[in-house]
Structures are given as C-alpha cells and as structure tokens.
Design an enzyme around this catalytic site. Sequence first.
Site, PDB file in Angstrom:
ATOM      1  N   VAL A  14      32.761  39.839  43.187  1.00  0.00           N
ATOM      2  CA  VAL A  14      31.824  40.125  42.748  1.00  0.00           C
ATOM      3  C   VAL A  14      31.518  39.012  41.598  1.00  0.00           C
ATOM      4  O   VAL A  14      30.091  39.444  40.601  1.00  0.00           O
ATOM      5  CB  VAL A  14      32.710  41.038  41.392  1.00  0.00           C
ATOM      6  CG1 VAL A  14      33.321  42.836  42.487  1.00  0.00           C
ATOM      7  CG2 VAL A  14      34.343  41.030  41.625  1.00  0.00           C
ATOM      8  N   THR A  17      33.930  33.667  39.937  1.00  0.00           N
ATOM      9  CA  THR A  17      33.555  32.078  40.067  1.00  0.00           C
ATOM     10  C   THR A  17      32.395  31.725  39.624  1.00  0.00           C
ATOM     11  O   THR A  17      32.327  30.569  38.170  1.00  0.00           O
ATOM     12  CB  THR A  17      33.536  31.800  41.387  1.00  0.00           C
ATOM     13  OG1 THR A  17      35.097  31.897  42.205  1.00  0.00           O
ATOM     14  CG2 THR A  17      33.756  30.329  41.321  1.00  0.00           C
ATOM     15  N   LYS A  33      42.025  27.215  38.255  1.00  0.00           N
ATOM     16  CA  LYS A  33      42.250  28.383  39.393  1.00  0.00           C
ATOM     17  C   LYS A  33      43.745  28.404  39.777  1.00  0.00           C
ATOM     18  O   LYS A  33      44.293  28.181  41.046  1.00  0.00           O
ATOM     19  CB  LYS A  33      41.249  28.141  40.846  1.00  0.00           C
ATOM     20  CG  LYS A  33      41.960  29.342  41.692  1.00  0.00           C
ATOM     21  CD  LYS A  33      40.724  30.385  42.000  1.00  0.00           C
ATOM     22  CE  LYS A  33      41.223  31.534  42.942  1.00  0.00           C
ATOM     23  NZ  LYS A  33      39.559  32.716  43.057  1.00  0.00           N
ATOM     24  N   GLY A 101      41.764  34.995  38.161  1.00  0.00           N
ATOM     25  CA  GLY A 101      42.229  35.192  39.287  1.00  0.00           C
ATOM     26  C   GLY A 101      42.048  35.052  40.601  1.00  0.00           C
ATOM     27  O   GLY A 101      41.039  34.469  40.905  1.00  0.00           O
ATOM     28  N   ALA A 102      43.376  35.265  41.466  1.00  0.00           N
ATOM     29  CA  ALA A 102      42.264  35.699  42.593  1.00  0.00           C
ATOM     30  C   ALA A 102      41.783  36.855  43.307  1.00  0.00           C
ATOM     31  O   ALA A 102      43.188  38.460  43.210  1.00  0.00           O
ATOM     32  CB  ALA A 102      43.602  35.161  43.671  1.00  0.00           C
TER      33      ALA A 102
HETATM   34  N1  LIG Z   1      24.650  37.631  39.536  1.00  0.00           N
HETATM   35  C1  LIG Z   1      24.827  37.569  40.587  1.00  0.00           C
HETATM   36  N2  LIG Z   1      23.150  37.436  41.494  1.00  0.00           N
HETATM   37  C2  LIG Z   1      23.655  37.033  43.133  1.00  0.00           C
HETATM   38  N3  LIG Z   1      24.973  36.989  43.126  1.00  0.00           N
HETATM   39  C3  LIG Z   1      25.945  36.936  42.961  1.00  0.00           C
HETATM   40  C4  LIG Z   1      26.147  37.349  41.685  1.00  0.00           C
HETATM   41  N4  LIG Z   1      27.256  37.365  40.937  1.00  0.00           N
HETATM   42  C5  LIG Z   1      27.759  36.651  42.204  1.00  0.00           C
HETATM   43  N5  LIG Z   1      26.365  36.922  43.471  1.00  0.00           N
HETATM   44  C6  LIG Z   1      27.519  36.236  44.664  1.00  0.00           C
HETATM   45  O1  LIG Z   1      28.583  36.671  45.476  1.00  0.00           O
HETATM   46  C7  LIG Z   1      29.227  36.126  45.685  1.00  0.00           C
HETATM   47  C8  LIG Z   1      30.827  35.726  45.523  1.00  0.00           C
HETATM   48  O2  LIG Z   1      30.802  35.354  44.184  1.00  0.00           O
HETATM   49  P1  LIG Z   1      31.969  34.798  43.552  1.00  0.00           P
HETATM   50  O3  LIG Z   1      32.618  34.130  44.762  1.00  0.00           O
HETATM   51  O4  LIG Z   1      31.741  34.355  41.679  1.00  0.00           O
HETATM   52  O5  LIG Z   1      32.990  36.148  43.624  1.00  0.00           O
HETATM   53  P2  LIG Z   1      34.563  36.012  43.299  1.00  0.00           P
HETATM   54  O6  LIG Z   1      34.837  37.593  42.563  1.00  0.00           O
HETATM   55  O7  LIG Z   1      34.652  34.953  42.559  1.00  0.00           O
HETATM   56  O8  LIG Z   1      35.815  36.116  45.095  1.00  0.00           O
HETATM   57  P3  LIG Z   1      36.767  36.010  45.291  1.00  0.00           P
HETATM   58  O9  LIG Z   1      37.309  37.203  45.207  1.00  0.00           O
HETATM   59  O10 LIG Z   1      36.785  35.365  46.906  1.00  0.00           O
HETATM   60  O11 LIG Z   1      37.541  34.856  44.638  1.00  0.00           O
HETATM   61  C9  LIG Z   1      28.808  34.454  46.021  1.00  0.00           C
HETATM   62  O12 LIG Z   1      27.562  34.476  47.314  1.00  0.00           O
HETATM   63  C10 LIG Z   1      27.972  35.039  44.307  1.00  0.00           C
HETATM   64  O13 LIG Z   1      26.610  34.266  44.631  1.00  0.00           O
HETATM   65  C1  LIG Z   2      40.298  35.640  50.131  1.00  0.00           C
HETATM   66  C2  LIG Z   2      39.333  36.247  48.666  1.00  0.00           C
HETATM   67  N1  LIG Z   2      38.156  35.284  48.917  1.00  0.00           N
HETATM   68  C3  LIG Z   2      40.081  35.847  47.669  1.00  0.00           C
HETATM   69  N2  LIG Z   2      40.964  34.838  47.357  1.00  0.00           N
HETATM   70  C4  LIG Z   2      41.732  36.982  48.021  1.00  0.00           C
HETATM   71  C5  LIG Z   2      40.820  38.834  47.818  1.00  0.00           C
HETATM   72  C6  LIG Z   2      42.712  39.211  48.349  1.00  0.00           C
HETATM   73  C7  LIG Z   2      41.736  40.698  48.574  1.00  0.00           C
HETATM   74  C8  LIG Z   2      43.498  41.531  48.527  1.00  0.00           C
HETATM   75  C9  LIG Z   2      43.024  43.211  48.357  1.00  0.00           C
HETATM   76  O1  LIG Z   2      42.731  43.629  47.374  1.00  0.00           O
HETATM   77  O2  LIG Z   2      42.630  43.717  49.813  1.00  0.00           O
END
Ligand SMILES: Nc1ncnc2c1ncn2[C@@H]1O[C@H](COP(=O)(O)OP(=O)(O)OP(=O)(O)O)[C@@H](O)[C@H]1O
Ligand SMILES: C[C@H](N)[C@H](N)CCCCCC(=O)O
Length: 207
Positions: A14, A17, A33, A101-102
């Site tokens: 979402v 990162t 992390k 978080g993850a």
């Molecule tokens: N505001 C935004 N505009 C465009 N793309 C976005 C936006 N926010 C997030 N994304 C894209 O969505 C993808 C996921 O974002 P990010 O890696 O920050 O998510 P995350 O929540 O850290 O995921 P994870 O659970 O895997 O750690 C990335 O490709 C990122 O560029």
């Molecule tokens: C691999 C991914 N990018 C995250 N690190 C972990 C996401 C786990 C999701 C599990 C779930 O809610 O079903």
Amino acid sequence: MKKKFFITGISTEVGKTVVSAMVVEALGADYWKPVQAGDLDESDTHKVSGLISNTKTKMHPNAYALHTPMSPHAAAGIDGVHIEAGTISEPRTDNHLVIEGAGGLLVPLNEKETIADLIRPDYRVLLVSRNYLGSINHTLLTVEALKRRNARIAGIIISGAENPSTESVIEKMGGVHIVFRIREEEHFDREVVRRYATRLLPVLEGL
Ligand SMILES: Nc1ncnc2c1ncn2[C@@H]1O[C@H](COP(=O)(O)OP(=O)(O)OP(=O)(O)O)[C@@H](O)[C@H]1O
Ligand SMILES: C[C@H](N)[C@H](N)CCCCCC(=O)O
C-alpha cells in the site's frame, strides 16, 4: 526529543516503504525493518536507501531476513527459522528512528504473535492507507486493532488518488486524522521523496 515512528499499512503493497522513505528523509532519521520477507537483494532497506538523499540516516540490519515473499511466519518456516518477537531488540541510536512493519498489522510472525506485537508504547504509529474498493473496511479494522492494543496512533497517511467520501468516513468512524497525502505518482525517486519530505517535516514535528 527523538521520536520513533512505526509505519504500518492497511495491507501489503500500500506504500509503507514509500512513506518510510519520506519520514526518514524528512527527519534525517535512522531506518529499521525488523522483519523482511522476500528478495533480500531488493529489500525495503535497499529501497529506502535508494530513495533518500540525506547523509545522517543509518540503516539498521533486519532482526529476521527471510528469503520468501510470504507472510513472515510462513517464510520463516521455509527458511527453518522460528521468529520470536521477544528476541527482537530495537537498535540503539541517538537519532530519530523509523520502524517499518511487514504487510498489514495482523500479519503473523509465528502461530501466536503478529506485527502488532512489535509496537512499543513509545512508538508513534502512522497507518498507510491506499484507496481501493475494500480499503475503508481494511482501514477501520486496522484502526480498531491498534486502539484495542492501546497503540499511539499518530495518524493516517493516504498514498495514492484522493477519495473524499472514503477519507471523511474513515476520519469520522475511525476517530483518527489523515495527517498527510501522497498523490498517485508515476514514479518515486530521490527528488520526489525530497519534495514530499519537505512538506512532511512540519507535520511530523506536530505529532
Ligand atoms: N502514491 C503512490 N503512487 C504511485 N505508486 C504508489 C504509491 N504508493 C505506493 N505505490 C506503489 O505501490 C507499490 C508498493 O509500495 P510499497 O513497496 O511502498 O508498499 P509496502 O506497503 O511497503 O509493501 P510491503 O507490504 O511489500 O512491504 C510500489 O510499486 C509503489 O511504488
Ligand atoms: C511479501 C510481502 N511483500 C510482505 N513482506 C508480506 C506480506 C504478507 C501478507 C500476509 C497476509 O496478510 O495474507
């Protein structure tokens, strides 16, 4: 006073990162992390490093670095590792600290503990929400789970396209404030992150 921000999300992918990089850049904070699951050559620590420009930030090593992009409990099982929240010690630093978080808040670390068990009373929790059909429910459930645990919710950050009716109902029913918005961007790089970080700093100072 040095602050610790815990970045969680309403689900995986979402924008946690991206938001972490902006908070790190705004404060010149350290980044940590605790649990990483997935391609360790393209970890979130690498991603944040590639998105920030300041030279003050220290990247702290993961407590658990797992090789499979799955829920940590399952990724740990594949690696033959057992995660215990109690064995994870926060890195020592005199700087501000951003902890990411993850996945979402109740992603399991093992059969009893979840990401929520990594949140300490002195952490200011920023919840990243992204608009999609179903995101109101995911956001309100996460807020409720945070409140039930007495977590200190600093606010919600919306990543992506605005949706006024979604945002207002989240604020009203969740009793939480949306403190910052990131537009739907074509890409994120150091320049984009620096631009947002400048606007984010006064917000973080007030949290
Ligand atoms: N505001 C935004 N505009 C465009 N793309 C976005 C936006 N926010 C997030 N994304 C894209 O969505 C993808 C996921 O974002 P990010 O890696 O920050 O998510 P995350 O929540 O850290 O995921 P994870 O659970 O895997 O750690 C990335 O490709 C990122 O560029
Ligand atoms: C691999 C991914 N990018 C995250 N690190 C972990 C996401 C786990 C999701 C599990 C779930 O809610 O079903």
